[in-house]
Scaffold this motif. Structure first.
Motif: not given
Length: 385
Positions: A295-302, A134-136, A139-142
């Motif tokens: 639906i999505f938060v920003p994807t932030v790289n460490n 469910g990435e699209e 809500g699969g990650a959640q």
């Protein structure tokens, strides 16, 4: 023999697996066949398998040595609700479902890494192979996080990647900080007063109200948000309660999406969308109800983990094939939810020049499989030393 050459030994099998997934796409949180095949493959490699994580997610666990450190590798499994237009021997067999974003390839790359690592075990610690549903937008990650993903499968770092048609096969790209935008969907339900179109003065026209709202929403970005921030707001659909030419409808619904790289800016945009919509509607004697869903938060790289990703890729493929200045993408990716819990990084892998993801003629390039699998494997070996 290097990692890529080793993985090429089973490239033919991996390609057949990827193409089978492509022919049998499943939408978000419905990936029962896909998850079953993934679990079956992992078990055949001798890997411990946990199914049903976040409904249809799968997690494989592989341990070697006595080390206590743990690393997570994540791939997505779902397809898109669209009709494929490719003429391939393995094209989608299911109407209006298609692997148009390459998640079939992402899943296969991670399986290739799992197969290699299970055979070699040249690491000291624990690997968690995370196959996410469910990435699209489903809500699969959640769902996996709510199923205690990182309590059950703790990680000291987590990594993921996405194919890119802007990069050649064997190329990788990554950056520090935001790499993909947060995303929201909104609906604005406008209620006016229906009337005969020949007598508009007897009603309250929700189409006129909606048209003014559409124009006014564009001022949020141009007049409320600094030009140094990247953001987009698009109204993408308008639905009326009437299809007749001579009827002023009672209801109109506007729908659209917002993308930006800050949770704070997303909250501000949500506030302004609500204020503007309700204010304009009220001024016309109408009513507007706003449903704004993040639906999505920003994807932030460490920074440390993205540097580690880049250096590992350079060891594998040479410095000229690894770019560390990846541009931020306005598209969204729910891996960002995982990065809010665990430090990690998300990079781009070359898919060769071709159609972009979400195009009906898109197809994942199977030549990318050994490169993605090898990078996943080297991340494990270099992190769990």
């Amino acid at each position: 023999m290097n990692t890529i050459q080793n993985i090429r030994k089973f490239h033919e099998d991996l390609t057949a697996f990827r193409q089978d997934l492509h022919a049998h796409p499943e939408l978000g949180l419905e990936e029962y066949r896909t998850a079953g095949l993934v679990a079956q493959k992992l078990r055949s490699f001798g890997i411990e398998v946990h199914e049903g994580v976040g409904k249809t997610g799968v997690v494989g666990v592989l341990r070697a040595g006595s080390g206590h450190r743990k690393i997570g590798l994540r791939a997505d499994m779902d397809a898109l609700p669209m009709q494929e237009e490719n003429d391939l021997p393995y094209k989608s067999t299911i109407a209006h479902k298609m692997h148009a974003c390459g998640h079939d390839g992402h899943t296969t790359m991670l399986l290739g890494a799992a197969q290699y690592l299970a055979q070699t075990k040249k690491f000291n610690g624990t690997v968690h192979f995370i196959f996410q549903p469910g990435e699209e937008g489903a809500g699969g990650a959640q769902a996996m996080l709510q199923d205690d993903l990182f309590t059950r499968f703790p990680c000291d770092a987590i990594f993921g990647m996405h194919n890119s048609p802007e990069l050649e096969i064997g190329e990788f790209r990554i950056n520090h900080g935001p790499i993909m935008a947060g995303g929201a969907f909104f609906d604005i339900a406008i209620t006016g007063l229906g009337a005969h179109a020949s007598r508009p003065e007897t009603g309250i026209d929700p189409i006129v109200v909606g048209a003014q709202i559409v124009l006014a929403l564009q001022t949020i970005l141009s007049r409320n948000i600094t030009a140094f921030e990247s953001a987009s707001l698009s109204v993408t659909r308008v639905e009326s309660s009437s299809s007749a030419y001579n009827v002023i409808p009672h209801h109109v619904v506007l729908g659209g999406t917002v993308r930006c790289f800050s949770n704070e800016i997303m909250e501000f945009i949500k506030k302004r969308v609500t204020e503007i919509s309700q204010g304009i509607a009220s001024s016309h004697g109408a009513e507007a109800k706003v449903d704004f869903k993040v639906i999505f938060v920003p994807t932030v790289n460490n920074k440390e983990k993205s540097d580690f990703f880049a250096e590992t890729a350079k060891i594998l493929l040479g410095e000229r094939n690894v770019k560390t200045n990846a541009k931020k993408l306005m598209g969204s990716e729910d891996f960002g939810f995982m990065l809010e819990h665990i430090e990690g990084a998300y990079g781009m892998i070359g898919n060769g020049k071709g159609f972009s993801p979400h195009h009906p003629n898109y197809n994942f390039n199977d030549e990318a499989i050994p490169y993605g699998a090898a990078l996943y494997a080297k991340l494990v070996e270099n992190f769990l030393t």
